[in-house]
Design an enzyme around this catalytic site. Sequence first.
Site, mmCIF file in Angstrom:
data_model
loop_
_atom_site.group_PDB
_atom_site.id
_atom_site.type_symbol
_atom_site.label_atom_id
_atom_site.label_comp_id
_atom_site.label_asym_id
_atom_site.label_seq_id
_atom_site.Cartn_x
_atom_site.Cartn_y
_atom_site.Cartn_z
ATOM 1 C CD GLU A 1 0.407 -1.221 7.787
ATOM 2 O OE1 GLU A 1 0.024 -0.456 8.686
ATOM 3 O OE2 GLU A 1 0.869 -0.769 6.848
ATOM 4 C CG ASP B 1 0.164 -4.248 2.080
ATOM 5 O OD1 ASP B 1 -0.173 -4.833 3.155
ATOM 6 O OD2 ASP B 1 0.947 -3.098 2.182
ATOM 7 C CG ASP C 1 -0.167 0.264 2.510
ATOM 8 O OD1 ASP C 1 0.746 -0.010 2.703
ATOM 9 O OD2 ASP C 1 -1.213 0.295 3.427
ATOM 10 C CD GLU D 1 7.896 0.034 7.701
ATOM 11 O OE1 GLU D 1 6.533 -0.834 7.388
ATOM 12 O OE2 GLU D 1 7.963 1.135 7.115
ATOM 13 C CE LYS E 1 2.821 -5.929 4.147
ATOM 14 N NZ LYS E 1 2.506 -4.722 4.764
HETATM 15 O O1 KIV Z 1 3.355 -1.285 1.584
HETATM 16 C C1 KIV Z 1 4.492 -1.791 1.800
HETATM 17 O O2 KIV Z 1 5.273 -1.339 0.704
HETATM 18 C C2 KIV Z 1 5.107 -2.407 2.804
HETATM 19 C C3 KIV Z 1 6.442 -2.596 3.078
HETATM 20 C C4 KIV Z 1 7.180 -1.258 3.448
HETATM 21 C C5 KIV Z 1 6.811 -3.730 3.846
HETATM 22 O O3 KIV Z 1 4.067 -2.710 3.623
#
Ligand code: KIV
Length: 293
Positions: free
Chosen positions: A113, A81, A42, A180, A111
């Site tokens: 968060e 994401d 994202d 991160e 993915k």
């Molecule tokens: O959205 C993204 O690019 C990320 C990375 C920084 C791991 O979550």
Amino acid sequence: MTLPRLTEMKEAGEPIVMVTAYDYPSARVAEGAGVDLVLVGDTAAMVVLGYPGTEPVSMDEMVMLGKAVRRGVKTPLMVGDMPMGSYEASNELAVESAQRLVKETGCEVVKLEAGGTSVERARAIVRSGIPVMGHVGLTPQTATALGGYKTQGKTAEGAIKLYEEALALQSVGCFAIVFEAVPAAITETIVAKLDVPTIGIGAGPATAGQVLVFHDLLGITTGRAPKFVKRYAEVHDAMLAGVGQYVAEVRSRHFPEPDHVYSVEPAELAELRRYLDQESLSSPKAWDWEPLP
Ligand code: KIV
């Protein structure tokens, strides 16, 4: 790339390489360079769409970008994401959004968060049959609540919270976890306690793999970059120089050159000219006619 292969790499101490990609050209580069995982992150919100943070990017935008990436990658595992607002409110919403990402973009895994309800949501998505990658430490979607874009886990209390979040994500079945912006020694201490592969960004060398944002590592983004970014190229400068030279050459009439133009048989050209000469002497042009009342 498969999930068992990732675990194998972690166990063998073979570094895992992840990079973000947001469109067909970046996906082709990731494929060509031989990365293991491609994340349609994202971060697209900022580096591709020009938003000030990752919060505004929508599921529709992520789907559009993901579809383009899918056309460009074959070998790496593709991670989609989950954007802010697509999973927090309920398990049903989380599963529905994860299924949409997988069905419409063709990503193999998603993915999300950490923070708030994420562990519950991750559990629900894993139970629905979609593998989930977790993300702890600096989680940009909730950066305001974390006090801004800051290193996380700097105090023992913060580090314990981070460890507990990572452990919880692992326990609900996340196959890997992104760390991160975490001090290297904290990461090293925590990852030693985890079984799943970890992928670091600004988290030091102890994670099983590393991830960087495509536009940061290539110098497509400009201005101040986070401390953890290493620039491997200066693509923005090269693009600016190239387009700048094009602008100058068009204005000075140096472009196009003979190599860039198509030719035509002289007889065909002569015939066109003859036709146009005759035409200009004869009938009025269609565009000279008055429209009918
Ligand atoms: O959205 C993204 O690019 C990320 C990375 C920084 C791991 O979550």
